[in-house]
Write a protein that holds these residues in place. Structure first.
Motif, PDB file in Angstrom:
ATOM      1  N   CYS A  72      76.670  27.772 -51.028  1.00 55.71           N
ATOM      2  CA  CYS A  72      75.432  27.843 -52.216  1.00 55.71           C
ATOM      3  C   CYS A  72      73.990  27.369 -52.859  1.00 55.71           C
ATOM      4  O   CYS A  72      73.241  28.261 -53.069  1.00 55.71           O
ATOM      5  CB  CYS A  72      76.684  26.532 -53.631  1.00 55.71           C
ATOM      6  SG  CYS A  72      78.731  27.311 -54.100  1.00 55.71           S
ATOM      7  N   ALA A  73      73.728  26.265 -52.007  1.00 59.88           N
ATOM      8  CA  ALA A  73      72.317  26.070 -51.956  1.00 59.88           C
ATOM      9  C   ALA A  73      71.740  26.958 -51.280  1.00 59.88           C
ATOM     10  O   ALA A  73      70.791  27.899 -51.198  1.00 59.88           O
ATOM     11  CB  ALA A  73      72.878  24.419 -51.177  1.00 59.88           C
ATOM     12  N   ILE A  74      72.216  28.024 -50.088  1.00 63.82           N
ATOM     13  CA  ILE A  74      71.769  28.728 -49.603  1.00 63.82           C
ATOM     14  C   ILE A  74      71.420  29.982 -50.167  1.00 63.82           C
ATOM     15  O   ILE A  74      70.338  30.452 -49.875  1.00 63.82           O
ATOM     16  CB  ILE A  74      72.411  29.249 -48.066  1.00 63.82           C
ATOM     17  CG1 ILE A  74      71.984  27.231 -47.304  1.00 63.82           C
ATOM     18  CG2 ILE A  74      71.574  30.097 -46.904  1.00 63.82           C
ATOM     19  CD1 ILE A  74      72.819  27.578 -45.855  1.00 63.82           C
ATOM     20  N   ARG A  75      72.286  30.837 -50.075  1.00 66.96           N
ATOM     21  CA  ARG A  75      72.613  31.752 -51.269  1.00 66.96           C
ATOM     22  C   ARG A  75      71.849  31.738 -52.544  1.00 66.96           C
ATOM     23  O   ARG A  75      71.221  33.290 -52.425  1.00 66.96           O
ATOM     24  CB  ARG A  75      74.012  32.342 -51.329  1.00 66.96           C
ATOM     25  CG  ARG A  75      74.337  33.169 -51.957  1.00 66.96           C
ATOM     26  CD  ARG A  75      76.124  33.731 -51.441  1.00 66.96           C
ATOM     27  NE  ARG A  75      76.670  33.419 -52.521  1.00 66.96           N
ATOM     28  CZ  ARG A  75      77.826  32.288 -52.495  1.00 66.96           C
ATOM     29  NH1 ARG A  75      77.532  31.705 -50.806  1.00 66.96           N
ATOM     30  NH2 ARG A  75      78.155  30.894 -53.482  1.00 66.96           N
ATOM     31  N   PHE A  76      71.652  31.186 -53.269  1.00 65.18           N
ATOM     32  CA  PHE A  76      71.810  30.791 -54.341  1.00 65.18           C
ATOM     33  C   PHE A  76      69.563  30.846 -54.304  1.00 65.18           C
ATOM     34  O   PHE A  76      68.707  31.698 -55.093  1.00 65.18           O
ATOM     35  CB  PHE A  76      71.259  29.828 -55.247  1.00 65.18           C
ATOM     36  CG  PHE A  76      70.707  28.822 -56.612  1.00 65.18           C
ATOM     37  CD1 PHE A  76      71.389  30.071 -57.742  1.00 65.18           C
ATOM     38  CD2 PHE A  76      69.526  29.066 -56.647  1.00 65.18           C
ATOM     39  CE1 PHE A  76      70.457  30.512 -58.910  1.00 65.18           C
ATOM     40  CE2 PHE A  76      68.454  28.824 -58.577  1.00 65.18           C
ATOM     41  CZ  PHE A  76      69.738  29.998 -59.334  1.00 65.18           C
ATOM     42  N   SER A  77      69.453  30.027 -53.097  1.00 66.16           N
ATOM     43  CA  SER A  77      67.960  29.766 -52.905  1.00 66.16           C
ATOM     44  C   SER A  77      67.205  31.121 -52.512  1.00 66.16           C
ATOM     45  O   SER A  77      65.455  31.597 -53.153  1.00 66.16           O
ATOM     46  CB  SER A  77      67.547  28.585 -52.095  1.00 66.16           C
ATOM     47  OG  SER A  77      67.823  27.371 -52.236  1.00 66.16           O
ATOM     48  N   SER A  78      68.529  32.156 -51.580  1.00 65.54           N
ATOM     49  CA  SER A  78      67.785  33.502 -51.025  1.00 65.54           C
ATOM     50  C   SER A  78      68.182  34.507 -52.378  1.00 65.54           C
ATOM     51  O   SER A  78      66.938  35.182 -52.401  1.00 65.54           O
ATOM     52  CB  SER A  78      68.340  33.686 -49.789  1.00 65.54           C
ATOM     53  OG  SER A  78      68.513  35.236 -48.811  1.00 65.54           O
ATOM     54  N   ASP A  79      68.828  34.146 -52.759  1.00 63.23           N
ATOM     55  CA  ASP A  79      69.321  35.191 -54.205  1.00 63.23           C
ATOM     56  C   ASP A  79      67.665  34.777 -55.087  1.00 63.23           C
ATOM     57  O   ASP A  79      66.839  36.109 -55.314  1.00 63.23           O
ATOM     58  CB  ASP A  79      70.208  34.746 -54.429  1.00 63.23           C
ATOM     59  CG  ASP A  79      71.531  35.381 -54.199  1.00 63.23           C
ATOM     60  OD1 ASP A  79      70.576  36.092 -52.934  1.00 63.23           O
ATOM     61  OD2 ASP A  79      72.238  35.275 -53.897  1.00 63.23           O
ATOM     62  N   TRP A  80      66.747  33.730 -55.166  1.00 64.32           N
ATOM     63  CA  TRP A  80      65.695  33.223 -56.364  1.00 64.32           C
ATOM     64  C   TRP A  80      65.103  33.959 -55.430  1.00 64.32           C
ATOM     65  O   TRP A  80      64.425  34.462 -56.722  1.00 64.32           O
ATOM     66  CB  TRP A  80      66.212  32.145 -56.498  1.00 64.32           C
ATOM     67  CG  TRP A  80      65.283  31.127 -57.919  1.00 64.32           C
ATOM     68  CD1 TRP A  80      65.089  32.024 -58.228  1.00 64.32           C
ATOM     69  CD2 TRP A  80      64.797  30.083 -57.997  1.00 64.32           C
ATOM     70  NE1 TRP A  80      64.077  31.436 -59.357  1.00 64.32           N
ATOM     71  CE2 TRP A  80      64.279  30.167 -59.620  1.00 64.32           C
ATOM     72  CE3 TRP A  80      65.088  28.774 -57.542  1.00 64.32           C
ATOM     73  CZ2 TRP A  80      63.800  28.820 -60.051  1.00 64.32           C
ATOM     74  CZ3 TRP A  80      64.990  28.120 -57.733  1.00 64.32           C
ATOM     75  CH2 TRP A  80      63.457  28.052 -59.307  1.00 64.32           C
ATOM     76  N   LEU A  81      64.787  33.666 -53.889  1.00 64.66           N
ATOM     77  CA  LEU A  81      63.471  33.601 -53.280  1.00 64.66           C
ATOM     78  C   LEU A  81      63.387  35.695 -54.001  1.00 64.66           C
ATOM     79  O   LEU A  81      62.310  36.191 -53.539  1.00 64.66           O
ATOM     80  CB  LEU A  81      63.144  33.447 -52.049  1.00 64.66           C
ATOM     81  CG  LEU A  81      62.266  34.372 -50.793  1.00 64.66           C
ATOM     82  CD1 LEU A  81      60.812  33.315 -52.199  1.00 64.66           C
ATOM     83  CD2 LEU A  81      62.253  33.590 -49.972  1.00 64.66           C
ATOM     84  N   HIS A  82      63.995  36.148 -53.170  1.00 63.06           N
ATOM     85  CA  HIS A  82      64.709  37.340 -53.222  1.00 63.06           C
ATOM     86  C   HIS A  82      63.689  37.867 -55.052  1.00 63.06           C
ATOM     87  O   HIS A  82      62.958  39.760 -55.524  1.00 63.06           O
ATOM     88  CB  HIS A  82      65.405  38.021 -53.144  1.00 63.06           C
ATOM     89  CG  HIS A  82      65.679  38.288 -51.474  1.00 63.06           C
ATOM     90  ND1 HIS A  82      65.028  38.697 -50.495  1.00 63.06           N
ATOM     91  CD2 HIS A  82      66.369  37.503 -50.682  1.00 63.06           C
ATOM     92  CE1 HIS A  82      65.393  38.088 -49.385  1.00 63.06           C
ATOM     93  NE2 HIS A  82      65.871  37.543 -49.120  1.00 63.06           N
ATOM     94  N   SER A  83      64.009  37.449 -55.556  1.00 69.69           N
ATOM     95  CA  SER A  83      64.500  37.882 -56.992  1.00 69.69           C
ATOM     96  C   SER A  83      62.800  37.929 -57.313  1.00 69.69           C
ATOM     97  O   SER A  83      61.966  38.897 -58.015  1.00 69.69           O
ATOM     98  CB  SER A  83      65.008  37.102 -58.385  1.00 69.69           C
ATOM     99  OG  SER A  83      66.676  37.362 -57.714  1.00 69.69           O
ATOM    100  N   LYS A  84      62.049  36.876 -56.882  1.00 68.15           N
ATOM    101  CA  LYS A  84      60.850  36.273 -57.129  1.00 68.15           C
ATOM    102  C   LYS A  84      59.911  37.540 -56.286  1.00 68.15           C
ATOM    103  O   LYS A  84      59.157  38.178 -57.370  1.00 68.15           O
ATOM    104  CB  LYS A  84      60.449  34.979 -56.842  1.00 68.15           C
ATOM    105  CG  LYS A  84      61.505  33.962 -57.688  1.00 68.15           C
ATOM    106  CD  LYS A  84      60.643  33.547 -59.458  1.00 68.15           C
ATOM    107  CE  LYS A  84      61.064  32.614 -59.542  1.00 68.15           C
ATOM    108  NZ  LYS A  84      59.963  32.523 -61.174  1.00 68.15           N
ATOM    109  N   LEU A  85      60.091  37.785 -55.379  1.00 67.55           N
ATOM    110  CA  LEU A  85      59.524  38.996 -55.034  1.00 67.55           C
ATOM    111  C   LEU A  85      59.638  40.359 -55.766  1.00 67.55           C
ATOM    112  O   LEU A  85      58.766  41.457 -55.224  1.00 67.55           O
ATOM    113  CB  LEU A  85      59.977  38.908 -53.127  1.00 67.55           C
ATOM    114  CG  LEU A  85      59.663  37.517 -52.521  1.00 67.55           C
ATOM    115  CD1 LEU A  85      60.918  37.468 -51.079  1.00 67.55           C
ATOM    116  CD2 LEU A  85      58.048  36.538 -52.900  1.00 67.55           C
TER     117      LEU A  85
END
Length: 268
Positions: free
Chosen positions: A208-221
């Motif tokens: 969950c930590a890896i997936r949420f962090s990755s999704d958050w980063l891609h959303s920001k980008l």
């Protein structure tokens, strides 16, 4: 350059020209190191605030500024904390009390100019020189070098899981918002001791930590906003009342924590 969590490392190296940097470049290098005040575009000044430096680091005085012509290995570390920010090719336009770093501290700490004509402006951050990046990329949950086994060992400790997740030795860059969100996604109570959870539960929490962090980063980008499900909410997505409390170790930093008592039952 390297990035680890909220830390940016920039390496200042000698110019490739056998003659070394020009006189103008030397001035900019010294201003970058000392934060010497000088007129900058937009009516701002280039300023570095030494009072916010970390005390354990040896600071360079104005006469001890590393000279890029002397050799390799001069790294400048920027730590952005909660409100630090960088702006590219423009100065702050903040004019109201939002939480942006350029409003909390509107005078640039540093302005770096490039031969191409572009520039970077650093706000509300701490800076100090170091011989090399101190962060271990194996602790960065979005790095290809992330050490999953070491992270799981940390999570298995007999400590509240919400304390362990903010330990930057094992979860570099994992902050309070991510902590709250992934605990809700994994249905884990923040005060549950990691030693009481099954390995499969810890594996799921790490996923969950890896997936949420990755999704958050891609959303920001992509300029999108990833809306939290539990952080700063009064109700969880299922309509249950959310609890809020400041939690943290007795000898450490405490952070506001949100959780749903029904979706995240305590494990005794």
């Amino acid at each position: 350059s390297q990035v680890h969590g909220k830390n940016l490392y920039l390496a200042f190296v000698a110019a490739e020209s056998p003659l070394g940097p020009t006189a103008e470049e030397r001035v900019l290098q010294r201003e970058a190191a000392c934060g010497a005040s000088s007129p900058a575009q937009g009516g701002q000044e280039q300023v570095c605030s030494p009072q916010d430096e970390e005390p354990q680091e040896v600071q360079h005085s104005r006469s001890e500024v590393p000279d890029a012509a002397e050799g390799l290995g001069n790294w400048l570390r920027f730590h952005f904390g909660l409100f630090g920010s960088i702006r590219a090719n423009e100065f702050s336009r903040a004019n109201k009390a939002d939480k942006r770093g350029d409003w909390k501290d509107p005078v640039p700490r540093l302005v770096l100019h490039f031969e191409s004509g572009g520039f970077l402006v650093f706000y509300n951050c701490r800076m100090h020189w170091c011989s090399s990046p101190r962060a271990d990329s194996s602790s960065d949950i979005l790095s290809v070098e992330f050490h999953r086994g070491r992270a799981l060992d940390a999570l298995r400790a007999p400590n509240p899981i919400c304390y362990t997740l903010l330990d930057q030795r094992y979860f570099s860059g994992l902050g309070n918002i991510i902590k709250n969100e992934i605990l809700y996604l994994a249905k884990v109570h923040p005060l549950t001791h990691g030693s009481l959870l099954a390995l499969s539960d810890l594996e799921h929490l790490l996923d969950c930590a890896i997936r949420f962090s990755s999704d958050w980063l891609h959303s920001k980008l992509h300029g999108k906003q990833l809306r939290p499900q539990i952080y700063q909410k009064e109700q969880c997505p299922l309509g249950h009342a959310v609890m809020k409390e400041t939690l943290g170790p007795s000898d450490g930093f405490k952070r506001l924590t949100w959780w749903c008592p029904q979706c995240q039952p305590v494990v005794l």
